[in-house]
Design a protein around this motif. Structure first.
Motif, PDB file in Angstrom:
ATOM      1  N   ARG A 177      12.991   3.222  -5.000  1.00 37.07           N
ATOM      2  CA  ARG A 177      11.571   2.340  -4.852  1.00 37.07           C
ATOM      3  C   ARG A 177      11.982   1.651  -3.501  1.00 37.07           C
ATOM      4  NH1 ARG A 177       6.584   1.861  -4.405  1.00 37.07           N
ATOM      5  NH2 ARG A 177       5.898  -0.529  -4.791  1.00 37.07           N
TER       6      ARG A 177
ATOM      7  N   ILE B 281       2.335  -9.756  -4.991  1.00 31.15           N
ATOM      8  CA  ILE B 281       1.937  -8.522  -4.862  1.00 31.15           C
ATOM      9  C   ILE B 281       3.066  -7.485  -5.030  1.00 31.15           C
ATOM     10  CG2 ILE B 281       1.140  -6.791  -3.045  1.00 31.15           C
ATOM     11  CD1 ILE B 281      -0.661  -9.214  -2.116  1.00 31.15           C
ATOM     12  N   LEU B 282       4.384  -7.993  -4.274  1.00 32.96           N
ATOM     13  CA  LEU B 282       5.433  -7.153  -4.302  1.00 32.96           C
ATOM     14  C   LEU B 282       5.975  -7.085  -6.159  1.00 32.96           C
ATOM     15  CD1 LEU B 282       7.358  -8.066  -1.177  1.00 32.96           C
ATOM     16  CD2 LEU B 282       6.407  -5.866  -1.816  1.00 32.96           C
TER      17      LEU B 282
ATOM     18  N   ASN C 280       4.620  -2.441 -12.231  1.00 32.04           N
ATOM     19  CA  ASN C 280       4.014  -1.276 -12.637  1.00 32.04           C
ATOM     20  C   ASN C 280       4.821  -0.083 -12.461  1.00 32.04           C
ATOM     21  OD1 ASN C 280       1.619  -2.560 -13.103  1.00 32.04           O
ATOM     22  ND2 ASN C 280       0.832  -2.550 -11.031  1.00 32.04           N
ATOM     23  N   TYR C 281       5.399  -0.082 -11.240  1.00 35.07           N
ATOM     24  CA  TYR C 281       6.572   1.181 -11.081  1.00 35.07           C
ATOM     25  C   TYR C 281       7.528   1.053 -12.041  1.00 35.07           C
ATOM     26  CZ  TYR C 281      10.272   3.363  -8.966  1.00 35.07           C
ATOM     27  OH  TYR C 281      11.449   4.434  -8.436  1.00 35.07           O
TER      28      TYR C 281
ATOM     29  N   ARG D  20       4.190  -7.595  -8.653  1.00 36.06           N
ATOM     30  CA  ARG D  20       3.237  -6.867  -9.837  1.00 36.06           C
ATOM     31  C   ARG D  20       3.364  -5.466  -9.357  1.00 36.06           C
ATOM     32  NH1 ARG D  20       0.514 -11.242  -8.523  1.00 36.06           N
ATOM     33  NH2 ARG D  20      -0.739 -10.313  -6.982  1.00 36.06           N
ATOM     34  N   SER D  21       3.615  -4.871  -8.131  1.00 42.18           N
ATOM     35  CA  SER D  21       3.703  -3.714  -7.749  1.00 42.18           C
ATOM     36  C   SER D  21       5.153  -2.903  -8.363  1.00 42.18           C
ATOM     37  CB  SER D  21       3.876  -3.343  -6.321  1.00 42.18           C
ATOM     38  OG  SER D  21       4.104  -2.113  -5.908  1.00 42.18           O
ATOM     39  N   TYR D  22       6.174  -3.894  -8.336  1.00 40.64           N
ATOM     40  CA  TYR D  22       7.250  -3.186  -9.019  1.00 40.64           C
ATOM     41  C   TYR D  22       7.462  -3.281 -10.440  1.00 40.64           C
ATOM     42  CZ  TYR D  22      12.025  -3.039 -10.445  1.00 40.64           C
ATOM     43  OH  TYR D  22      13.122  -2.579 -11.260  1.00 40.64           O
TER      44      TYR D  22
END
Length: 136
Positions: free
Chosen positions: A109, A11-12, A18-19, A14-16
């Protein structure tokens, strides 16, 4: 439902991604190019093999990105005087500008992710993640 550590890391990650992809688009860089720039900026004179080893990434993938970044004028390659096979990597002025932008975005971030964590929790998190990564 509780998630396991691998789900949380995923999750971390994939979130990173995207960011990162959103701000890297403005810089004209791919994620993999930004990884190479970041590692050269953090350790100028590092070799392609050094980056591949440090990050557990295929040498060929690093070589492709190095060639692209050299063609874009973001990095310079210098052969080692003692061993001509070794190529040391350096950022150009434009490469340093991209490195600073990447570093600033990453700092922002992390600051956002660390909100609500105590300094002790942050230290523990970083220590544990370093220990786990050292085992890979």
């Amino acid at each position: 439902m509780d998630r396991n550590i691998f789900q949380n890391v995923g999750i971390l990650y994939r979130s990173y991604l995207n960011y990162a992809n959103s701000f890297l688009k403005d810089l004209g860089l791919s994620f993999s190019e930004s990884v190479v720039i970041s590692n050269i900026g953090a350790s100028e004179g590092i070799t392609q093999e050094g980056i591949a080893s440090l990050l557990c990434i295929d040498k060929a993938a690093i070589a492709r990105n190095v060639k692209l970044l050299e063609n874009e004028g973001l990095i310079a390659i210098k052969k080692n005087a003692d061993d001509k096979r070794l190529k040391k990597l350096y950022l150009t002025q434009e490469g340093w500008e991209k490195y600073k932008a990447i570093t600033a975005a990453n700092t922002d971030r992390l600051a956002d992710l660390y909100k609500g964590l105590t300094p002790s929790e942050i230290n523990t998190l970083e220590t544990v993640l370093n220990k786990l990564a050292d085992k890979v």
